[in-house]
Design a protein around this motif. Structure first.
Motif, PDB file in Angstrom:
ATOM      1  N   ARG A  56       0.827  -1.212   0.000  1.00  0.00           N
ATOM      2  CA  ARG A  56       0.000   0.000   0.000  1.00  0.00           C
ATOM      3  C   ARG A  56       0.858   1.258   0.000  1.00  0.00           C
ATOM      4  N   LEU A  57       1.945   1.272   0.781  1.00  0.00           N
ATOM      5  CA  LEU A  57       2.784   2.463   0.873  1.00  0.00           C
ATOM      6  C   LEU A  57       3.821   2.544  -0.242  1.00  0.00           C
ATOM      7  N   VAL A 328       7.354   4.163   8.725  1.00  0.00           N
ATOM      8  CA  VAL A 328       5.887   4.144   8.804  1.00  0.00           C
ATOM      9  C   VAL A 328       5.386   5.140   9.848  1.00  0.00           C
ATOM     10  N   LEU A 331       5.682   8.585   8.417  1.00  0.00           N
ATOM     11  CA  LEU A 331       4.645   8.860   7.424  1.00  0.00           C
ATOM     12  C   LEU A 331       3.313   9.167   8.081  1.00  0.00           C
TER      13      LEU A 331
END
Length: 459
Positions: A56-57, A328, A331
């Motif tokens: 997804r990222l 993560v 982000l």
């Protein structure tokens, strides 16, 4: 138990829709044990979550993973890298641990707690900070001359000692959210006053743990023979680590893994509030795991025989690894972490594991406290015979008069959030100095703070 030999790197390929396309033998065996097979949805929740997040990222993730198998628990360090429509996974560290069984007589333990009614009363919240203290009844449990102050850390007042079996009952109690008894403690900075601590958990109406209430019984009134020893047993760091692993890390690892599985809704959709509860449980478990790690490190580095390994380390590589571990989280807060370029190298002498631990603490602090939408930079260089790596943020910085105090035990510069134990910088500086280096803090050129780890340069 004899553990099978595994290749240095265990690889697997996961499709965008979550199907396991290929896997080396150990991972395939774990997939089959979990009820899946090749071509089917990956049945290991933690690996499935990593693959889904990496896809997804569109970024490479690297983090520790704990999985439960019939033969015991498996600790892995997993790297997930997007590759077109697939995700390539690599396990670079695979350790199997035998299951630990513990026969706990809960009824007898609760009876013991009820029987231990003397002493003065203390109450703490889930962040291990005092909420109140009360004198005991009938003169049995007069408060010390300097009682703890509400809001102060529990561990800054009590120095916990292992019992005759080398255990810390309070930590076992916290991990299992149960009552405990027989925890030895001395007043911090005053080895003359010893206490036997007992306590029980408190829960709110929703079943959430809100803290502990307990008693502190002066040792000269202790009614338990095992607590009468004038000099508590001192554990060596390795044995202490084994005790923590048995009593805390293993059950906490299972709690976190199960909470993550529930929150991922692999067994079907759940009510949104239940998903939130699962995420809260996992987050609280990770917070407690970090506190346990800090305690283990504190016990180790404060020993006079503590030593580190002298080996070649690349500070730039360590910086890139630390940045990847917090990608993560950065982000989530809109923070850009700029690490040294792949071709940059800065060689020094130190212990790789400890140097990475220091950088993770510095980068973690920067990501936690820097303003949302700002940039955290990791830079390296050399100054004479010292190599350095620095973490620069764009936050409020550290006042000049607090730049030494920030490295004291339990010092958090007045912060009231649940971000840490106040031990990270103390431990980091002790580790840096054990490696022949230091940690310094000054102003970053663009505002904010600049924390620099210095180690002896190589060559």
């Amino acid at each position: 138990m004899n553990m099978p030999a595994h290749p240095a790197v265990i690889r697997a390929t996961v499709a965008a829709d979550g199907r396991l396309l290929s896997a080396d033998a150990p991972l395939l065996a774990l997939q089959q044990e979990a009820g899946g097979d090749l071509g089917e949805m990956i049945a290991i929740p933690q690996l499935a979550a990593m693959a889904r997040l990496a896809a997804r990222l569109g970024v490479t993730l690297s983090r520790p993973v704990a999985a439960a198998a019939e033969r015991g628990d498996i600790d892995m360090w997993v790297r997930a890298k997007p590759d077109g429509q697939n995700v390539q996974m690599a396990v670079i560290d695979w350790h199997e641990r035998s299951p630990v069984s513990a026969n706990i007589d809960l009824a007898q333990r609760d009876m013991d707690i009820a029987a231990l009614s003397e002493g003065w009363t203390w109450q703490i919240d889930t962040q291990l900070r005092f909420q109140m203290v009360l004198e005991g009844q009938g003169g049995q449990g007069v408060l010390p001359g300097a009682p703890p102050v509400p809001g102060s850390p529990f561990t800054s007042y009590f120095e916990l000692r292992p019992n005759g079996e080398g255990d810390l009952p309070i930590l076992r109690g916290f991990a299992q959210r149960r009552a405990f008894r027989g925890q030895l403690a001395a007043l911090t900075g005053d080895g003359e006053q010893h206490f036997a601590l007992s306590g029980f958990p408190m829960f709110d109406l929703g079943g959430q743990l809100v803290g502990y209430r307990g008693k502190a019984l002066p040792m000269d009134r202790a009614i338990m023979a095992p607590l009468a020893a004038p000099e508590p047993t001192v554990l060596y760091p390795a044995e202490f680590g084994k005790r923590l692993d048995r009593s805390l890390r293993q059950p906490l690892g299972r709690i976190i893994a199960n909470a993550d599985s529930i929150g991922s809704q692999f067994e079907g959709p759940l009510r949104p509030d239940y998903v939130g509860y699962a995420h809260d449980i996992a987050s609280a478990g990770r917070h407690l795991m970090a506190l346990i790690d800090d305690l283990a490190d504190l016990q180790a580095i404060d020993r006079p025989d503590f030593a580190v390994v002298a080996e070649e380390v690349d500070l730039a590589d360590i910086g890139r690894r630390a940045a990847g571990l917090f990608l993560v989280k950065a982000l989530d807060r809109g923070i850009c972490v700029v690490a040294p370029e792949a071709e940059v190298s800065e060689l020094a002498v130190g212990e790789f594991r400890r140097a990475l631990q220091i950088l993770m603490n510095l980068v973690g602090n920067a990501v936690r406290y820097a303003p949302e939408g700002s940039t955290v930079r990791i830079e390296t260089g050399r100054d004479g015979e010292q190599a350095w790596i620095a973490v620069l943020d764009q936050g409020d910085g550290v006042p000049t008069d607090s730049r030494e105090r920030i490295f004291d035990k339990f010092e958090r510069l007045g912060r009231s959030d649940a971000g840490g134990s106040g031990l990270g910088l103390y431990i980091s500086r002790r580790l840096a100095r054990a490696m022949g280096g230091d940690i310094r803090v000054d102003d970053a050129p663009e505002g904010g703070a600049r924390f620099a780890l210095l180690l002896p340069a190589l060559g």
